[in-house]
Design an enzyme around this catalytic site. Structure first.
Site, short mmCIF file in Angstrom:
data_model
loop_
_atom_site.label_atom_id
_atom_site.label_comp_id
_atom_site.label_asym_id
_atom_site.label_seq_id
_atom_site.Cartn_x
_atom_site.Cartn_y
_atom_site.Cartn_z
N LEU A 156 -8.87 126.96 -55.09
CA LEU A 156 -7.98 125.65 -56.14
C LEU A 156 -7.05 125.08 -56.05
O LEU A 156 -6.29 125.28 -56.56
CB LEU A 156 -8.57 125.55 -57.78
CG LEU A 156 -8.42 124.85 -58.91
CD1 LEU A 156 -9.30 123.91 -58.67
CD2 LEU A 156 -8.28 125.14 -60.24
N ILE A 159 -6.21 120.69 -52.41
CA ILE A 159 -7.77 120.01 -52.26
C ILE A 159 -8.58 120.30 -53.01
O ILE A 159 -9.39 119.66 -53.69
CB ILE A 159 -7.83 120.31 -50.64
CG1 ILE A 159 -7.19 120.03 -49.62
CG2 ILE A 159 -9.60 119.51 -50.50
CD1 ILE A 159 -7.38 120.33 -47.95
N ARG A 179 -8.25 133.65 -55.62
CA ARG A 179 -7.43 134.98 -55.07
C ARG A 179 -6.87 135.45 -56.97
O ARG A 179 -7.49 136.88 -56.95
CB ARG A 179 -6.18 135.42 -54.50
CG ARG A 179 -6.99 135.19 -53.00
CD ARG A 179 -5.57 135.46 -52.13
NE ARG A 179 -5.06 134.08 -51.95
CZ ARG A 179 -3.89 133.52 -51.47
NH1 ARG A 179 -3.58 134.52 -50.09
NH2 ARG A 179 -3.50 133.08 -50.70
N THR A 180 -6.83 134.76 -57.65
CA THR A 180 -5.85 134.72 -58.83
C THR A 180 -6.24 133.81 -59.72
O THR A 180 -6.38 132.58 -59.12
CB THR A 180 -4.42 135.02 -59.08
OG1 THR A 180 -3.93 133.64 -58.30
CG2 THR A 180 -4.04 136.83 -57.87
N ARG A 236 -13.50 126.09 -43.10
CA ARG A 236 -13.69 126.03 -41.97
C ARG A 236 -14.50 126.70 -41.48
O ARG A 236 -15.11 126.98 -42.60
CB ARG A 236 -12.98 127.20 -41.30
CG ARG A 236 -11.03 126.65 -41.12
CD ARG A 236 -10.65 125.90 -39.83
NE ARG A 236 -9.41 126.05 -39.44
CZ ARG A 236 -8.66 124.72 -39.50
NH1 ARG A 236 -9.50 123.35 -40.73
NH2 ARG A 236 -7.63 124.01 -39.96
N ASP A 260 -19.45 120.12 -42.76
CA ASP A 260 -18.07 119.19 -41.84
C ASP A 260 -17.60 120.22 -40.88
O ASP A 260 -16.82 119.38 -40.20
CB ASP A 260 -17.15 118.29 -42.84
CG ASP A 260 -15.89 117.85 -42.38
OD1 ASP A 260 -16.43 116.75 -41.36
OD2 ASP A 260 -14.53 118.24 -42.63
N GLU A 265 -16.68 124.75 -32.98
CA GLU A 265 -16.80 123.14 -32.70
C GLU A 265 -16.32 123.71 -31.47
O GLU A 265 -15.66 124.17 -30.69
CB GLU A 265 -16.01 123.22 -34.06
CG GLU A 265 -16.59 122.83 -35.74
CD GLU A 265 -15.31 122.50 -36.56
OE1 GLU A 265 -14.42 121.79 -35.32
OE2 GLU A 265 -15.40 122.64 -37.48
N HIS A 283 -16.21 117.39 -38.30
CA HIS A 283 -14.80 118.00 -39.37
C HIS A 283 -14.02 116.67 -38.74
O HIS A 283 -13.09 116.40 -38.41
CB HIS A 283 -14.44 118.75 -37.66
CG HIS A 283 -12.96 120.04 -38.41
ND1 HIS A 283 -12.83 121.09 -37.70
CD2 HIS A 283 -12.56 119.28 -39.48
CE1 HIS A 283 -11.57 121.51 -38.64
NE2 HIS A 283 -11.69 120.76 -39.70
N VAL A 284 -14.38 116.09 -39.84
CA VAL A 284 -13.58 114.69 -39.68
C VAL A 284 -12.63 114.38 -41.39
O VAL A 284 -13.15 113.35 -41.96
CB VAL A 284 -14.11 113.64 -40.00
CG1 VAL A 284 -14.89 113.12 -38.23
CG2 VAL A 284 -15.98 113.66 -40.98
#
Length: 324
Positions: A156, A159, A179-180, A236, A260, A265, A283-284
């Protein structure tokens, strides 16, 4: 204070790791003395390089290249993720690394929502159904729905928050893993991706790449997501165990996926391309004219700010202590 954009000021030498959009290449050439990695510059030229314009297209960037650039001070990455750069090696050499955080959040979030809808409502399959002339012979099968789902966001950050804002308009429940637990965030937090998958039937993955997140989405997470579950990955390809994902899609362990990004790749496994319950994109996530231009502007701005003030605006956390 020097201004590298003025023609009467000595222009720092900058290495470009891979071809960038023309508007960005032009801006780099106006501001700096440019060397192109794909032209195989000699050691004498590389010894003068003080900055680098990097991108994932250049492949891994690490100690071997740094050894050839003893004057290197800063790497400006074209994108938010910088797992293409050996960040530990850069920090050890005193090299500051920057990215384009914030510039592409909204664009990637738009695409993530589009990919989610395309996957659930089978939009690409419907397009093919019409183009192939099948509509005159049969009705298109009913699709799954976004209605009544609980969507988990893995990561979070900027993005992820932009995705959550958009999801709010769809009246779905939202939860997240990071992570937190974040202060001031009203969505439920889960301490692991597995726990989030157990509580949700959609996972949208937007964490950085790298060793810490490699195969975070594994067979156990996919099994927890369940037979009605949907995975959307705009982060990724290494974050998901691709073999486990293929098996889950083939066996019906999960319902569908929208991807994506991929592990190797631009090579996408034939097993994925053969499946009709997956939507594949090249990957766009940030791939609009407007956003790529803004990313280039931010990258050039980071380089210019470093040479002018030693305080670029987008230094990554691992090298923040080296700036200023």
């Amino acid at each position: 204070m020097t201004d590298p954009l003025r023609p009467d000021v000595l222009r720092p030498d900058v290495l470009i790791g891979a071809a960038l959009p023309p508007v960005t290449m032009a801006a780099l050439e106006r501001a700096f003395t440019v060397h192109r990695l794909w032209d195989n510059p000699g050691d004498d030229a590389l010894a003068q390089v003080r900055g680098m314009a990097a991108s994932t297209l250049a492949g891994p960037i690490g100690a071997a290249l740094f050894e050839r650039m003893p004057a290197l001070e800063v790497i400006a990455n074209f994108g938010v993720g910088y797992d293409n750069i050996d960040i530990a090696a850069a920090a050890a050499r005193g090299i500051v690394v920057t990215n384009t955080a914030g510039v592409l959040d909204e664009e990637v979030a738009d695409l993530a929502i589009g990919l989610l809808l395309a996957t659930l409502r089978r939009i690409p399959a419907g397009d093919r159904f019409v183009r192939d002339g099948h509509w005159t012979d049969a009705s298109f099968p009913l699709s799954p729905s976004l209605r009544g789902r609980r969507v988990g966001i893995v990561g979070l950050g900027g993005i992820g928050k932009a995705i959550a804002r958009r999801l709010g308009a769809f009246a779905v429940d939202i939860a997240y893993h990071g992570r937190t637990q974040q202060q001031g965030v009203g969505y439920p937090w889960y301490p692991t991706a597995l726990a989030l998958a157990q509580a949700c039937d959609v996972l949208i993955v937007v964490v950085p790449g790298g060793a810490q997140t490699r195969h975070m989405i594994d067979a156990d997470v996919l099994a927890a997501l369940g037979a009605d579950g949907v995975l959307i990955n705009v982060s990724r390809g290494t974050v998901a165990n691709e073999d486990a994902l293929i098996a889950a899609l083939q066996k019906g362990t999960i319902l569908a996926a929208g991807l994506d990004v991929f592990a190797h790749e631009p090579h996408v496994p034939e097993a994925l391309r053969a499946l009709d319950n997956v939507v594949l994109l090249p990957h766009v996530g940030s791939g609009s004219v407007v956003t790529r231009a803004a990313m280039g502007q931010a990258m050039v701005g980071n380089l210019s700010a470093w040479f002018a003030t030693r305080q670029p605006p987008n230094v990554v956390p691992e090298t923040r202590h080296l700036a200023g």
